[in-house]
Design a protein around this motif. Structure first.
Motif, PDB file in Angstrom:
ATOM      1  N   SER A  61       0.736  -1.570  -0.118  1.00 49.97           N
ATOM      2  CA  SER A  61       0.164   0.177  -0.132  1.00 49.97           C
ATOM      3  C   SER A  61       0.632   1.053   0.133  1.00 49.97           C
ATOM      4  CB  SER A  61      -1.317   0.382   1.291  1.00 49.97           C
ATOM      5  OG  SER A  61      -0.295  -0.232   2.578  1.00 49.97           O
ATOM      6  N   SER A  62       2.379   0.707   0.346  1.00 48.81           N
ATOM      7  CA  SER A  62       3.255   2.122   0.364  1.00 48.81           C
ATOM      8  C   SER A  62       3.901   2.254  -0.916  1.00 48.81           C
ATOM      9  CB  SER A  62       3.677   2.332   1.667  1.00 48.81           C
ATOM     10  OG  SER A  62       4.992   3.568   1.596  1.00 48.81           O
ATOM     11  N   ASP A 117       7.120   1.558  -1.079  1.00 46.61           N
ATOM     12  CA  ASP A 117       7.729   0.034  -1.327  1.00 46.61           C
ATOM     13  C   ASP A 117       7.520  -1.069  -2.383  1.00 46.61           C
ATOM     14  OD1 ASP A 117       8.295  -0.908   1.847  1.00 46.61           O
ATOM     15  OD2 ASP A 117       5.989  -0.491   2.365  1.00 46.61           O
TER      16      ASP A 117
END
Length: 313
Positions: free
Chosen positions: A59-60, A63
């Motif tokens: 989700s980030s 990442d």
């Protein structure tokens, strides 16, 4: 200014060329089997993810591998004295993660090539390919080009030991169809590599060399009987087939239906079958939809070789 780049799926290893063969493929119905990355000028760097498999990614943005591609590309620009522009990246994730279709390679290639197109193809192809290999190694834990090379350059690629050459393009069998069946389950590249032995017998090494050499020779002579007549993977398939539910039964059935070859695409779980008869390909696709798919995320495509590789849309 905005650019969008599509990067196609690929068959890593092509069964008999572990880490040294890769083939880019495209569905005959014209659908996009691969990832798309778009780049446009922005106030600050940002990344958004859309597409059928967006929810399978972290989700980030920090990442996400495409974000890491941006950081690597920007650093390469800085190293050459070029001014870096803030951009918005949009990853259209059309490829399932852990599918054996070069999903991570698609994101890497589409991301880096879109950035390069945004900067008017500032970096040469050899520089770009090395960056793509670097990013792919970050994901899988080892440097191998059998997905990124065909995804970027298209066609059938043979990896060369010379680090300055990296890959050579082999002639493809233009009349062959590649039936790609993704069952809808995930097999990580790392896990699939961990099941392989650390040592192989002399007999296996000799058979691997003969089979790969015979295949390369057959490609240049366009001899399908030789290319697919001894299509036996002694390196990975015997150890990975248990990770693929239904693979052994499907392989046996597809050979009975006169397919030229059947194998595991990359690390799996995608299966590929080769035939030069479209009616056989269509029948194989229908059977695989009914018997090989395990979840509603699975799909089957009848493909041909994609000789274009990554390209602007």
């Amino acid at each position: 200014m905005s650019v969008s780049v599509f990067a196609p799926a690929s068959i890593g290893n092509v069964s008999i060329g572990f880490d040294v063969l890769g083939l880019a493929v495209q569905p005959v119905d014209g659908s996009l089997l691969g990832d798309v990355v778009s780049v446009e000028l922005a106030q600050q760097d940002e990344l958004s993810v859309i597409g059928d498999f967006a929810d399978k990614l972290p989700s980030s943005p920090a990442d996400n591998i495409v974000w890491h591609c941006l950081k690597l590309f920007n650093q390469a620009l800085i190293n050459t004295g070029q001014k870096v522009k803030p951009v918005k990246l949009i990853l259209d994730k059309k490829m399932p993660v852990g599918s054996g279709l070069g999903s991570s390679a698609c994101s890497v290639v589409a991301g880096l090539q879109a950035l390069n197109a945004f900067y008017d193809d500032f970096f040469a192809k050899d520089v770009m390919l090395k960056m793509m290999g670097q990013m792919e190694a970050q994901i899988s834990g080892s440097l191998h080009y059998d997905n990124v090379a065909p995804c970027y350059l298209g066609g059938l690629q043979l990896m060369i030991a010379d680090p300055e050459i990296i890959t050579r393009t082999l002639p493809v069998f233009e009349d062959c169809f590649y039936v790609m069946a993704y069952p809808g389950i995930e097999v990580s590249t790392k896990a699939a590599r961990e099941v392989l032995p650390t040592e192989y017998s002399r007999c296996d090494v000799i058979q691997y060399g003969q089979t790969l050499a015979g295949f390369v020779d057959a490609c240049y002579r366009q001899d399908k009987q030789q290319a697919f007549g001894q299509f036996t993977d002694v390196v990975a398939e015997p150890y990975r087939e248990n990770l693929l539910p239904g693979f052994s039964d499907a392989k046996a059935y597809l050979y009975q239906q006169n397919c030229l070859a059947v194998g595991i695409s990359g690390s799996g779980p995608t299966l590929f079958a080769v035939t030069d008869d479209q009616s056989v390909a269509n029948a194989a696709a229908s059977w695989l939809k009914e018997h090989y798919l395990k979840t509603n995320l699975g799909f089957v495509h009848v493909c041909k070789a994609d000789n274009k590789g990554a390209r602007c849309l």
